[in-house]
Design an enzyme around this catalytic site. Structure first.
Site, mmCIF file in Angstrom:
data_model
loop_
_atom_site.group_PDB
_atom_site.id
_atom_site.type_symbol
_atom_site.label_atom_id
_atom_site.label_comp_id
_atom_site.label_asym_id
_atom_site.label_seq_id
_atom_site.Cartn_x
_atom_site.Cartn_y
_atom_site.Cartn_z
ATOM 1 N N GLU A 88 0.654 -1.149 -0.247
ATOM 2 C CA GLU A 88 0.307 -0.268 0.185
ATOM 3 C C GLU A 88 0.850 1.457 0.135
ATOM 4 O O GLU A 88 0.492 1.960 0.385
ATOM 5 C CB GLU A 88 -1.538 0.079 1.392
ATOM 6 N N HIS A 145 -5.023 2.040 0.677
ATOM 7 C CA HIS A 145 -4.148 3.162 -0.411
ATOM 8 C C HIS A 145 -4.396 1.961 -1.953
ATOM 9 O O HIS A 145 -3.546 0.932 -1.461
ATOM 10 C CB HIS A 145 -2.892 3.586 0.160
ATOM 11 N N LYS A 172 -10.279 5.921 6.319
ATOM 12 C CA LYS A 172 -9.198 6.765 4.481
ATOM 13 C C LYS A 172 -9.106 6.087 3.836
ATOM 14 O O LYS A 172 -9.140 5.143 3.723
ATOM 15 C CB LYS A 172 -7.547 7.248 6.061
#
Length: 256
Positions: A88, A145, A172
């Protein structure tokens, strides 16, 4: 847009101007201390220790010693602890068991305020770390991510909702745009999460140069935190903290 803000050491995440977090990326304890002192001069809302850069990260006792020193140095400043896996965008990889143990130990230490947990690293891992973190009054940033592309809008929204459902305090998402429309996809997904009833403060960003606007327009679309630099970057597209503050001030004054 209604967001249930959270307050950590007097800093309210999820209300008003997005909060600024400065990442610390260095190999040695000495370099980490030096970078942290430089960052504190700028008075960010939060310091992120990117522990995956640390040369002794697999020595848990040394990690805890480092955190103890940082806690004394930071005083009442907010500390986010992050091990970013190589898959990530991080510096190195560890096994799921090592990752879980590290997260649990630092949550139990009393030295950190927030911990980043990769939402899809292993089944059940996020929920388990959330449980341990909350038992020790540590807030959780659940993260995902994609350094290659921007998923479809519905996928981004579902990932934020999954993190929310697992008990994360700040979901997130960071994605890589391949064109300008990808940036709009990320911003639209952020807004849609809240329109569909999501109340957690979220952190979303489109990376690299094309995504710069997403790091600055959080107050408009519902992202509660941005990452800015005092020196070295930890992800493509990060902007120096002074420039971020200037833009935030303008957008807040004339856009609210």
């Amino acid at each position: 847009m209604v967001t249930e803000s959270i307050t950590i050491r007097g800093i309210e995440f999820g209300n008003g101007i997005p909060k600024i977090c400065v990442p610390i990326v260095a190999r040695t304890k000495e370099e980490i201390i030096v970078q942290t002192k430089k960052a504190l001069v700028k008075k960010p809302d939060c310091i992120e220790l990117r522990i995956d850069w640390y040369e002794d990260v697999k020595e848990t006792d040394r990690v805890l010693e480092l955190l103890k020193e940082l806690r004394l140095l930071l005083g009442n400043s907010v500390l986010l602890f992050t091990f970013r896996s190589k898959t990530e965008g991080g510096e190195q990889e560890i096994s799921c068991d090592e990752y879980k143990t590290l997260c649990q130990k630092v949550c139990q230490s009393g030295y950190i305020d927030l911990i980043d947990v990769e939402a899809y690293k292993a089944e059940g891992l996020l929920a388990e770390v959330v449980r341990v973190a909350h038992e020790h009054h540590v807030y959780v940033v659940a993260s995902n991510h994609d350094f290659h592309a921007t998923p479809p809008k519905n996928d981004i929204v579902k990932r934020l909702q999954f993190m929310d459902d697992m008990g994360a305090d700040l979901p997130k998402i960071a994605v890589m745009p391949n064109n300008e429309r990808d940036v709009l996809t990320l911003l639209s997904a952020t807004l849609t999460y809240h329109e569909l009833g999501g109340k957690k403060p979220v952190i979303t960003m489109s990376m690299a140069g094309a995504g710069t606007i997403s790091r600055l327009a959080g107050e408009v679309f519902g992202s509660a935190v941005t990452f800015a630099t005092v020196g070295q970057i930890s992800a493509p597209g990060q902007i120096p903290i002074d420039e971020v503050r200037q833009v935030f001030s303008i957008l807040h004054e004339y856009g609210s």
